[in-house]
Every structure is written in structure tokens, then in C-alpha cells.
Design an enzyme around this catalytic site. Structure first.
Site, PDB file in Angstrom:
ATOM      1  N   ILE A  18       0.975  -1.341   0.035  1.00  0.00           N
ATOM      2  CA  ILE A  18      -0.040  -0.035  -0.051  1.00  0.00           C
ATOM      3  C   ILE A  18       0.881   1.097   0.082  1.00  0.00           C
ATOM      4  O   ILE A  18       0.417   2.352   0.088  1.00  0.00           O
ATOM      5  CB  ILE A  18      -1.034   0.041   1.264  1.00  0.00           C
ATOM      6  CG1 ILE A  18      -0.207  -0.442   2.608  1.00  0.00           C
ATOM      7  CG2 ILE A  18      -2.045  -0.917   0.942  1.00  0.00           C
ATOM      8  CD1 ILE A  18       0.066   0.912   3.156  1.00  0.00           C
ATOM      9  N   GLY A  19       2.245   1.039  -0.255  1.00  0.00           N
ATOM     10  CA  GLY A  19       2.954   2.419  -0.429  1.00  0.00           C
ATOM     11  C   GLY A  19       3.687   2.678   0.847  1.00  0.00           C
ATOM     12  O   GLY A  19       4.209   3.923   0.800  1.00  0.00           O
ATOM     13  N   THR A  21       6.706   2.330   1.953  1.00  0.00           N
ATOM     14  CA  THR A  21       8.183   2.562   1.831  1.00  0.00           C
ATOM     15  C   THR A  21       8.097   3.947   0.796  1.00  0.00           C
ATOM     16  O   THR A  21       9.006   4.779   1.201  1.00  0.00           O
ATOM     17  CB  THR A  21       8.712   1.545   0.836  1.00  0.00           C
ATOM     18  OG1 THR A  21       8.986   0.246   1.584  1.00  0.00           O
ATOM     19  CG2 THR A  21      10.259   1.884   0.349  1.00  0.00           C
ATOM     20  N   LYS A  42      14.489   0.359   6.847  1.00  0.00           N
ATOM     21  CA  LYS A  42      13.538  -0.818   6.742  1.00  0.00           C
ATOM     22  C   LYS A  42      14.199  -1.994   7.500  1.00  0.00           C
ATOM     23  O   LYS A  42      14.912  -2.487   7.105  1.00  0.00           O
ATOM     24  CB  LYS A  42      13.716  -1.185   5.180  1.00  0.00           C
ATOM     25  CG  LYS A  42      12.644  -2.244   4.857  1.00  0.00           C
ATOM     26  CD  LYS A  42      11.305  -1.710   4.576  1.00  0.00           C
ATOM     27  CE  LYS A  42      10.383  -3.058   4.342  1.00  0.00           C
ATOM     28  NZ  LYS A  42       9.152  -2.565   3.890  1.00  0.00           N
ATOM     29  N   GLY A 124       4.687  -5.375   5.857  1.00  0.00           N
ATOM     30  CA  GLY A 124       3.224  -5.624   5.565  1.00  0.00           C
ATOM     31  C   GLY A 124       2.320  -4.936   6.415  1.00  0.00           C
ATOM     32  O   GLY A 124       2.661  -3.681   6.687  1.00  0.00           O
ATOM     33  N   THR A 182      -2.944   6.534  -2.069  1.00  0.00           N
ATOM     34  CA  THR A 182      -3.799   6.189  -3.276  1.00  0.00           C
ATOM     35  C   THR A 182      -3.024   4.999  -3.758  1.00  0.00           C
ATOM     36  O   THR A 182      -2.516   5.071  -4.784  1.00  0.00           O
ATOM     37  CB  THR A 182      -3.931   7.201  -4.557  1.00  0.00           C
ATOM     38  OG1 THR A 182      -4.355   8.462  -3.812  1.00  0.00           O
ATOM     39  CG2 THR A 182      -5.012   6.547  -5.500  1.00  0.00           C
ATOM     40  N   LEU A 216       1.010   8.882  -8.195  1.00  0.00           N
ATOM     41  CA  LEU A 216       2.260   9.794  -8.993  1.00  0.00           C
ATOM     42  C   LEU A 216       2.733   9.061  -9.954  1.00  0.00           C
ATOM     43  O   LEU A 216       2.894   7.714  -9.932  1.00  0.00           O
ATOM     44  CB  LEU A 216       3.102  10.195  -7.977  1.00  0.00           C
ATOM     45  CG  LEU A 216       2.525  10.938  -6.708  1.00  0.00           C
ATOM     46  CD1 LEU A 216       3.707  11.273  -5.721  1.00  0.00           C
ATOM     47  CD2 LEU A 216       1.959  12.254  -7.190  1.00  0.00           C
TER      48      LEU A 216
END
Length: 239
Positions: A18-19, A21, A42, A124, A182, A216
Site C-alpha cells: 500500500i506504499g 516505503t 527498513k 506488511g 492512493t 503519482l
């Protein structure tokens, strides 16, 4: 829960892919613009591919590494990486490796010592198994950092966001803020979803959404940061 050993935020999400990172890289850029020396980490990364030089690289780690300006080494940004793109505990088993709780916490703290703000990204969703007795929610508690929730805007996002916020509070952690990303470019009724999320998440986070990032074409850290509200980030630093 003990006090956080360093300044920063734990970045979690409503689900995988879902973005998180992209948002963490954008937050890195945004906080750097506010004058912070930022270390993005990370915590665990599963899934590596060889680059042009034959080095095995994780895409998320590389993205965060490119966003920082401290001169961190790749292994400082991604202290624990696995080849197979699957749940970390499975990837570790496939490689005959173990996920050592204390070693991982020590590695994160060592990277954090090079910065004045550390953004530790989970893997996750909020509760991903790492060992038989330890998961990413436990990692967040061990770090003791306030949490930033990345809400992937797609079908089911309201339910996923509220359940995650409930789980964060149940662990005694503070939800410092949330970012809408998004995930599904064809998500209908975006404004209505954002309104419903704000009505329920803003009171928990003690303030409004830090930003809504649209789909984007080039999701660079600078492009993502342009959709984040710097006054809200500055307030979060003071909280």
C-alpha cells in the site's frame, strides 16, 4: 512499554503493498527539509534481485537509501534482508536463518545513533509474524516510538485503518499521525472515504491527516513530500 531509545516514528500500514516505503521516503525528504538529520530504516526486507553489478538488492531498502542524505550504508538502512519475497519468518526458514530480536534492535539503534530522527518502517501490516513468539507489533513496542499509519486507499481501507488503529492503542502505543496513499487509482468515492477516515482517525492521532498522496507517475521522495503538510510534521516533532 519503555521510553523510546531514540527520536523517531514507527511507520506501519493497513496492509502490504500500500506504499509504506514510498511514504517513508517522502517523510524522510520532508523532515530533511525541516532541518532534521533523518535515518530511514527498513527493519526487515524480504525479496532481493541482482543489480547490474551482481549485488543482491531489495527495492524498498534501495528506495529509502536513495532518500537519505546522511551517507548511510545500504546495510544500515536495511539491517535484515532475505532473498525470497514472502513473509519474513518464511523467508528466514527457507534460508536456514533466524530472526534474532536483540540483534535487530541493536542494529536499528546503531543506525539511529547517526541521526536525530529515525523512521523505522515495519513490514506488511501491523501484525506480521517474525518468530513463533514475536511479531512486528512487538517490534514497535520494543522500540517504543510513536506510530505513523499509512492508509492505502482501496476497497476496505476504512475497516483496515480502524482495526489497525485499535491494535496500535491496544499495545499502548501512540498514533502520532496518518497518511492516506492512493493504492488503487480507480478507488471510487475518495473524498467520502477520506472524510470517514478523518472523522475516526483524527481524534485518535490528536490531529488531522498528515497528507493525501495521489497516484503519482514518478513517486520520488520529493514528489511524495510535496503532498505532506509540513506544519503538521513540525508539530509532530514537538509532541
Amino acid at each position: 512499554m519503555s521510553a523510546a531509545p531514540f527520536n523517531g516514528f514507527f511507520i506501519t500500514g493497513t496492509d502490504t503493498e500500500i506504499g509504506k516505503t514510498c511514504i517513508t521516503a517522502g517523510l524522510t525528504h520532508a523532515f530533511q527539509q525541516l532541518g532534521c538529520r533523518v535515518a530511514p530504516v527498513k527493519s526487515l526486507a524480504a525479496g532481493q534481485t541482482p543489480d547490474a553489478s551482481g549485488q543482491w538488492v531489495n527495492e524498498d531498502v534501495a528506495q529509502l537509501h536513495a532518500a537519505q542524505t546522511l551517507g548511510l550504508r545500504m546495510e544500515e538502512v536495511g539491517p535484515l534482508q532475505f532473498r525470497e519475497p514472502c513473509a519474513p519468518h518464511i523467508a528466514a526458514r527457507l534460508e536456514g536463518r533466524s530472526i534474532d530480536r536483540e540483534a535487530l534492535l541493536t542494529a536499528i539503534a546503531a543506525t539511529a545513533a547517526r541521526a536525530d530522527l529515525t523512521l523505522v518502517e515495519g513490514v506488511g501490516g501491523f501484525r506480521v509474524p517474525l518468530t513463533d513468539t514475536w511479531d512486528t507489533a512487538d517490534l514497535a513496542v520494543d522500540l517504543g516510538l510513536p506510530v505513523v499509519l499509512v492508509v492505502g486507499l482501496r476497497l476496505g481501507c476504512i475497516n483496515h485503518a480502524l482495526l489497525t488503529a485499535e491494535a496500535i492503542r491496544a499495545r499502548g502505543l501512540r498514533l502520532a499521525g496518518w497518511v492516506a496513499n492512493t493504492a488503487d487509482p480507480h478507488q471510487p468515492h475518495v473524498a467520502d472515504n477520506l472524510s470517514a477516515l478523518s472523522a475516526r482517525l483524527d481524534p485518535i492521532a490528536g490531529g488531522p491527516c498528515w497528507g493525501h498522496v495521489p497516484r503519482l507517475t514518478d513517486p520520488s521522495p520529493a514528489a511524495v513530500a510535496a503532498h505532506l503538510q509540513q506544519p503538521l510534521l513540525l508539530n509532530a516533532l514537538k509532541a
